[in-house]
Each structure stands twice: as structure tokens, then as C-alpha cells.
Design a protein around this motif. Structure first.
Motif, PDB file in Angstrom:
ATOM      1  N   ARG A 184       0.837  -1.209   0.000  1.00 14.77           N
ATOM      2  CA  ARG A 184       0.000   0.000   0.000  1.00 14.77           C
ATOM      3  C   ARG A 184       0.869   1.255   0.000  1.00 14.77           C
ATOM      4  NH1 ARG A 184      -3.420  -3.266   3.310  1.00 14.77           N
ATOM      5  NH2 ARG A 184      -2.438  -2.521   5.233  1.00 14.77           N
ATOM      6  N   TYR A 185       1.938   1.208   0.773  1.00 19.03           N
ATOM      7  CA  TYR A 185       2.860   2.348   0.821  1.00 19.03           C
ATOM      8  C   TYR A 185       3.494   2.591  -0.549  1.00 19.03           C
ATOM      9  CZ  TYR A 185       7.081   5.031   1.857  1.00 19.03           C
ATOM     10  OH  TYR A 185       8.085   5.973   1.837  1.00 19.03           O
ATOM     11  N   LEU A 186       3.964   1.529  -1.199  1.00 22.42           N
ATOM     12  CA  LEU A 186       4.675   1.681  -2.467  1.00 22.42           C
ATOM     13  C   LEU A 186       3.758   2.150  -3.593  1.00 22.42           C
ATOM     14  CD1 LEU A 186       7.069  -1.405  -2.346  1.00 22.42           C
ATOM     15  CD2 LEU A 186       7.624   1.005  -1.928  1.00 22.42           C
ATOM     16  N   ILE A 187       2.529   1.685  -3.587  1.00 22.39           N
ATOM     17  CA  ILE A 187       1.578   2.142  -4.605  1.00 22.39           C
ATOM     18  C   ILE A 187       1.317   3.641  -4.428  1.00 22.39           C
ATOM     19  CG2 ILE A 187      -0.822   1.970  -5.382  1.00 22.39           C
ATOM     20  CD1 ILE A 187      -0.603  -1.072  -4.716  1.00 22.39           C
ATOM     21  N   ALA A 188       1.185   4.066  -3.166  1.00 20.97           N
ATOM     22  CA  ALA A 188       0.992   5.492  -2.890  1.00 20.97           C
ATOM     23  C   ALA A 188       2.236   6.289  -3.282  1.00 20.97           C
ATOM     24  CB  ALA A 188       0.684   5.697  -1.405  1.00 20.97           C
ATOM     25  N   ARG A 189       3.407   5.767  -2.968  1.00 21.91           N
ATOM     26  CA  ARG A 189       4.645   6.474  -3.296  1.00 21.91           C
ATOM     27  C   ARG A 189       4.836   6.550  -4.812  1.00 21.91           C
ATOM     28  NH1 ARG A 189       9.257   7.623   0.032  1.00 21.91           N
ATOM     29  NH2 ARG A 189      11.080   8.136  -1.246  1.00 21.91           N
ATOM     30  N   SER A 190       4.483   5.478  -5.511  1.00 23.50           N
ATOM     31  CA  SER A 190       4.575   5.477  -6.965  1.00 23.50           C
ATOM     32  C   SER A 190       3.701   6.572  -7.561  1.00 23.50           C
ATOM     33  CB  SER A 190       4.162   4.105  -7.514  1.00 23.50           C
ATOM     34  OG  SER A 190       4.216   4.084  -8.922  1.00 23.50           O
ATOM     35  N   ILE A 246      14.401  -1.473   0.292  1.00 26.12           N
ATOM     36  CA  ILE A 246      13.938  -1.380   1.672  1.00 26.12           C
ATOM     37  C   ILE A 246      14.794  -2.256   2.575  1.00 26.12           C
ATOM     38  CG2 ILE A 246      12.012  -2.065   3.195  1.00 26.12           C
ATOM     39  CD1 ILE A 246      10.105  -1.001   1.065  1.00 26.12           C
ATOM     40  N   VAL A 247      15.118  -1.752   3.749  1.00 25.25           N
ATOM     41  CA  VAL A 247      15.772  -2.548   4.790  1.00 25.25           C
ATOM     42  C   VAL A 247      14.896  -2.486   6.034  1.00 25.25           C
ATOM     43  CG1 VAL A 247      18.109  -2.175   3.914  1.00 25.25           C
ATOM     44  CG2 VAL A 247      17.168  -0.594   5.617  1.00 25.25           C
ATOM     45  N   ARG A 248      15.194  -3.376   6.987  1.00 24.49           N
ATOM     46  CA  ARG A 248      14.426  -3.380   8.224  1.00 24.49           C
ATOM     47  C   ARG A 248      15.346  -3.056   9.399  1.00 24.49           C
ATOM     48  NH1 ARG A 248      10.470  -8.577   7.858  1.00 24.49           N
ATOM     49  NH2 ARG A 248       9.549  -7.512   9.646  1.00 24.49           N
ATOM     50  N   VAL A 249      14.897  -2.136  10.222  1.00 20.96           N
ATOM     51  CA  VAL A 249      15.628  -1.739  11.418  1.00 20.96           C
ATOM     52  C   VAL A 249      14.741  -2.078  12.611  1.00 20.96           C
ATOM     53  CG1 VAL A 249      16.723   0.151  12.674  1.00 20.96           C
ATOM     54  CG2 VAL A 249      16.768   0.131  10.155  1.00 20.96           C
ATOM     55  N   ASN A 250      15.197  -3.025  13.432  1.00 19.26           N
ATOM     56  CA  ASN A 250      14.351  -3.525  14.525  1.00 19.26           C
ATOM     57  C   ASN A 250      12.980  -3.963  13.989  1.00 19.26           C
ATOM     58  OD1 ASN A 250      16.384  -2.930  16.409  1.00 19.26           O
ATOM     59  ND2 ASN A 250      15.663  -0.809  16.557  1.00 19.26           N
ATOM     60  N   SER A 251      13.028  -4.622  12.839  1.00 20.00           N
ATOM     61  CA  SER A 251      11.858  -5.193  12.151  1.00 20.00           C
ATOM     62  C   SER A 251      10.988  -4.165  11.444  1.00 20.00           C
ATOM     63  CB  SER A 251      10.984  -6.009  13.110  1.00 20.00           C
ATOM     64  OG  SER A 251      11.683  -7.141  13.577  1.00 20.00           O
ATOM     65  N   LYS A 252      11.293  -2.875  11.570  1.00 16.07           N
ATOM     66  CA  LYS A 252      10.489  -1.849  10.905  1.00 16.07           C
ATOM     67  C   LYS A 252      11.122  -1.470   9.571  1.00 16.07           C
ATOM     68  CE  LYS A 252       8.567   0.069  15.156  1.00 16.07           C
ATOM     69  NZ  LYS A 252       8.326   1.280  15.975  1.00 16.07           N
ATOM     70  N   PRO A 253      10.298  -1.312   8.509  1.00 10.47           N
ATOM     71  CA  PRO A 253      10.840  -1.045   7.172  1.00 10.47           C
ATOM     72  C   PRO A 253      11.252   0.407   6.956  1.00 10.47           C
ATOM     73  CG  PRO A 253       8.447  -1.184   7.076  1.00 10.47           C
ATOM     74  CD  PRO A 253       8.833  -1.491   8.501  1.00 10.47           C
ATOM     75  N   TYR A 254      12.416   0.577   6.356  1.00  8.19           N
ATOM     76  CA  TYR A 254      12.930   1.890   5.957  1.00  8.19           C
ATOM     77  C   TYR A 254      13.215   1.850   4.456  1.00  8.19           C
ATOM     78  CZ  TYR A 254      13.844   3.576  10.749  1.00  8.19           C
ATOM     79  OH  TYR A 254      13.708   4.003  12.051  1.00  8.19           O
ATOM     80  N   PHE A 274       3.593   3.470   7.469  1.00  6.06           N
ATOM     81  CA  PHE A 274       4.204   2.168   7.742  1.00  6.06           C
ATOM     82  C   PHE A 274       5.687   2.130   7.408  1.00  6.06           C
ATOM     83  CE2 PHE A 274       5.079  -2.426   6.976  1.00  6.06           C
ATOM     84  CZ  PHE A 274       4.903  -2.843   8.279  1.00  6.06           C
ATOM     85  N   VAL A 275       6.070   2.558   6.200  1.00  6.20           N
ATOM     86  CA  VAL A 275       7.485   2.566   5.812  1.00  6.20           C
ATOM     87  C   VAL A 275       8.084   3.924   6.176  1.00  6.20           C
ATOM     88  CG1 VAL A 275       9.131   2.316   3.920  1.00  6.20           C
ATOM     89  CG2 VAL A 275       7.045   0.922   3.956  1.00  6.20           C
ATOM     90  N   ILE A 276       9.293   3.910   6.730  1.00 10.25           N
ATOM     91  CA  ILE A 276       9.954   5.115   7.223  1.00 10.25           C
ATOM     92  C   ILE A 276      11.021   5.572   6.229  1.00 10.25           C
ATOM     93  CG2 ILE A 276      11.324   6.093   9.125  1.00 10.25           C
ATOM     94  CD1 ILE A 276      10.103   3.738  10.846  1.00 10.25           C
ATOM     95  N   GLN A 277      11.096   6.860   5.994  1.00 12.82           N
ATOM     96  CA  GLN A 277      12.172   7.411   5.160  1.00 12.82           C
ATOM     97  C   GLN A 277      13.259   7.935   6.090  1.00 12.82           C
ATOM     98  OE1 GLN A 277      11.243   9.450   1.502  1.00 12.82           O
ATOM     99  NE2 GLN A 277      12.698  11.079   1.938  1.00 12.82           N
TER     100      GLN A 277
END
Length: 459
Positions: free
Chosen positions: A100-106, A157-165, A334-337
Motif C-alpha cells: 500500500r505504501y509503495l503504490i501510494a509512493r509510486s 527497503i531494509v528493516r531496522v528492529n523489524s520496521k521497514p525503511y 508504515f514505511v519510514i524514510q
């Protein structure tokens, strides 16, 4: 300073502990630290049941992959891309939220390009657009078919403490989906017992590519060609894989001709045939195929991704995406920049020069690991380069992102790995590429010599 991963073998007894290692305590009461870790429990059991056979199977998988051309051209030779056969698992819920995040970002990225070229305005600092290496002024005033500039979007995308960046956007000629397909296929074919106890989502994505290219063609049964510059392209394996899988005609620039208001391609069986869509995997369109850009602007052919999309994957533009989402009324959660600084600004430049080891330095037009430096011990060369042309660099905070367990040779190692997701306009592929850095390195690009591992989405 960030921690270094020691390049030492992991004892099998510590394998379980690494997968479910206790992470930093979060203050967010709605976030469960252990949900994602738990999906590895059955995989660990399956691996333990195989004992040392797993190492022999790994060798067979990699030999078979090499014999089938699973390679990456380095500029000097074809390098085998090692496959790390220990799958990376993500939950269906995680995949859906990232999608959902990537579709919005696209949408935001496409809207930025539209505003620059069609509306002739710049919602971000004008100097970024004008100095972007892939800005195409001839696109100003032109509207691509269906108003779509970005047909294929690759997000790292990478995960930091399981959260996506999200680390960066790839919009010009994003690559890697073939490696996601094949690594998934090899592990499923040679080690089906690893899937026991799991309901793994089927791998999809290329059909989405076909759908979006057919949609923008405006015809039911378009002639689609994949434009490559040949066997010495680093991703030629992928070019061949996609053309075979989808029935695209694989062509080189010399195969295309512009004549009588259309673009045609020479074929062995049918001679010259009309081309509706060019799925390009090269950058220099005019140089390699003279007048192709002119034909595109006259509406004789559709090109994907559209020329000029590079203004949106310029690293300086990346900084402005959260602002643009707010400007366009698009919700991206959800995804962090991560914190990213443009070095054109004096205060940011001073921060980086004073504390260089806190940042990853990236050239604005860089891709595939080119122009990327993780500063160690105040690397003098990169500092000199920044001082010489600071406006061409950005700096991104160094992330202590999560590690994975990888099988290499006859041992297990702790490694850094990312996730590349592929979005085809409004659909995200379940074919996800996980690139694994060489031992001790955070740089995961294929050109840097790492491995790839399959990604399983667990239902």
C-alpha cells in the motif's frame, strides 16, 4: 560509528538464537517485537532435520544456476551470482502494508514528473530539476499514453528492529525481478522440504508488467519489444528471461527503424513488423537509435519507463517525497524514510564534513552501488570529492539494519540484506529480491559482489 558484523562462522547451535535474537525494546505498545521472528521457527526445524546435507544441496543449486546462465556481467567477465538458499520470510500482513505504501509512493513520484513536464512547474527547488542528469527538457509539454511515466518502479527497503525503511527509488531502468524469480524457483525445486509447514504465496509480478504495457499501448494485442544493448549488459540474463517468459521480442538498437510514421523491427520470420511498445533496458535512446525520441514524442510508439523519469529518482529529489505526498494529499505510512541531507545546503554540508562516519554518501545520479560510499575512518578521497562538487551529493544516515543468516560454502554467517520490491503502476509483485552483502559489508548491490536469497511471503 556503526557496528561491524564479524566475518566468522556461526555454530549451528547458535543458529536458532540468531534468528530470534532479542531486539531493542520499543516504546510503541501496539508493536509486537516477536511476530515476525516466530515465522522462522519451522524453517529452523526443517534446516536442522537436513543436517549437513544442506551444504551439498547448496553447491548443487549454485552449480545448476551458473550452468543456466544465472550471472551478472561486471564489465570484464560474467560473474556467477551466488544463491543463499536460506529463504527470507515476511508475513502477508507486512507485504500488504508495504505494498500500500509503495503504490501510494509510486503515485507521488508519477505526479512529480507530471507537474514538471506537463504543468511546467517545479514543486521542489528548481535547481534540482535543472541540474538532474536525466532531465529531458524535450518532454516539457508532452503527455505520455494514459498519463503514466512510471510503469516499473523498484524500491530498496531494509528493516531496522523489524520496521521497514526505504533507502531509494529506482525509476529509470530498475532491474532484479528475474533474480527474484529464479532464486525462488531453485530453492523450491531442489529443497521442497524447506517449505513443509508453510503456506507460501505463489510468485507473481511479470504478468503485471505485461498488463501495464498492454494497457498503455491502447491495443488488445500489442507488439512489445524489450530493448537491450546486448550480451554485455550487466543484466542481460534478466532481459532474456523476461522476453522468454512474456513473449516480448528481444531487440538491440540496430534492430529498430523509424519510417513512415511508425517504429518497426526486423524479425526473422515475418520481416519488418510494427512496434507498439518498447520496454527499454538502456538509457541512451537517441545515441543508440537515432530519431527514436522524436518518434516517441510524435506518438508513434510508447516507451516504458518514459524518458525523463530520472528527475524523480535523483537522490536530491528523494528528500522531498514526504513533502510532495502531503502536497498531493497522499497518505504514506508504515514505511519510514531515513534522515537524508542535500549537501547543497551549507548547514548540511558542515554536518557531514564534521561527522562523516555517521552518513552514507551517495551521488545524485548513482545506481547499483555506483557512487555510494559508507565513510570509514574519515575517508579523505570522498571528502575531497564532496568539497569539489558538493551539489552532486546527498548524505543519508547510516542505519543499523537487521541482519539475516546466510549459507555460504560449508558454514552459516550473519550478513546484511535488503529487500527490493517491484511495483507495476498499481500492483506490487510478490517476487521480491533480497540482496545479501559480502561478509561484513552493508552494501548489497549485485555489482558489489554479494549473493541473492529467495523471499517467501507467508500466508
Amino acid at each position: 560509528m556503526f557496528k561491524q558484523i564479524p566475518c566468522k562462522k556461526l555454530k549451528f547451535s547458535s543458529y536458532y538464537r540468531i534468528f530470534v535474537k532479542i531486539r531493542k525494546v520499543t516504546k510503541d505498545p501496539t508493536y509486537n517485537e516477536f511476530i515476525l521472528d516466530a515465522i522462522y521457527f519451522k524453517l529452523i526445524d526443517n534446516l536442522q532435520n537436513m543436517e549437513k546435507r544442506i551444504f551439498e544441496i547448496s553447491k548443487k543449486v549454485n552449480f545448476q544456476a551458473y550452468m543456466e546462465g544465472f550471472t551478472f556481467y561486471t564489465g570484464y567477465s560474467y560473474r556467477a551470482i551466488p544463491i543463499d538458499i536460506v529463504p527470507r520470510l515476511v508475513s502477508k500482513d507486512f507485504f500488504n502494508k508495504v505494498s500500500r505504501y509503495l503504490i501510494a509512493r509510486s503515485y507521488v513520484l508519477n505526479r512529480l514528473i507530471k507537474e514538471v513536464y506537463e504543468e511546467k512547474s517545479s514543486p521542489i527547488p528548481d535547481w534540482i530539476i535543472k541540474t538532474a542528469p536525466y532531465f529531458r527538457p524535450e518532454m516539457i509539454g508532452f503527455t505520455p499514453p494514459k498519463g503514466i511515466y512510471i510503469h516499473v518502479y523498484g524500491a530498496d527497503i531494509v528493516r531496522v528492529n523489524s520496521k521497514p525503511y526505504i533507502l531509494e527509488d529506482n525509476l529509470r531502468i530498475p532491474s532484479g525481478i528475474a533474480y527474484a524469480y529464479k532464486s525462488f524457483e531453485y530453492v523450491s525445486r531442489f529443497i521442497p522440504e524447506l517449505m513443509e509447514g508453510y503456506n507460501v504465496s505463489p510468485i507473481q509480478g511479470l504478468e503485471y508488467l505485461h498488463d501495464i504495457l498492454r494497457y498503455v499501448s491502447g491495443t488488445k494485442d500489442p507488439v512489445i519489444v524489450l530493448l537491450t544493448d546486448g550480451v554485455y549488459n550487466s543484466a542481460y540474463f534478466e532481459h532474456k528471461f523476461i522476453s522468454d517468459k512474456l513473449g516480448f521480442i528481444l531487440v538491440e538498437p540496430s534492430d529498430l527503424k523509424i519510417k513512415d510514421g511508425e517504429v518497426v523491427v526486423d524479425t526473422v520470420d515475418e520481416g519488418e513488423i510494427h512496434v507498439d511498445v518498447i520496454y527499454r533496458r538502456i538509457e541512451d535512446l537517441d545515441y543508440l537509435t537515432p530519431s527514436l525520441m522524436k518518434a516517441y514524442l510524435r506518438g508513434w510508439v510508447t516507451i516504458a519507463n518514459a524518458p525523463g523519469t530520472g528527475i524523480a529518482d535523483d537522490k536530491a529529489s528523494f528528500i522531498w517525497i514526504p513533502y510532495l505526498a502531503e502536497r498531493y494529499g497522499v497518505k504514506m505510512d508504515f514505511v519510514i524514510q531515513p534522515i537524508t541531507l542535500c549537501l547543497y545546503e551549507k548547514d548540511n554540508l558542515e554536518k557531514v564534513l564534521n561527522y562523516p562516519t555517521k552518513y552514507v554518501i551517495k551521488k545524485r545520479e548513482g545506481y547499483g552501488g555506483i557512487g555510494l560510499t559508507i565513510v570509514k575512518d574519515d575517508n579523505i578521497n570522498i571528502i575531497k570529492e564532496i568539497l569539489k562538487e558538493y551539489e552532486n551529493f546527498i548524505a543519508q544516515e547510516v542505519l543499523d539494519f537487521d541482519t539475516v543468516v546466510s549459507l555460504l560454502g560449508d558454514s552459516f554467517y550473519e550478513t546484511y540484506a535488503d529487500l527490493r520490491f517491484f511495483t507495476y503502476y498499481d500492483k506490487v509483485a510478490t517476487a521480491i529480491l533480497s540482496r545479501v552483502g559480502v561478509l561484513g559489508s552493508r552494501i548489497t548491490n549485485n555489482s558489489s559482489g554479494g549473493m541473492v536469497k529467495p523471499v517467501w511471503i507467508i500466508e
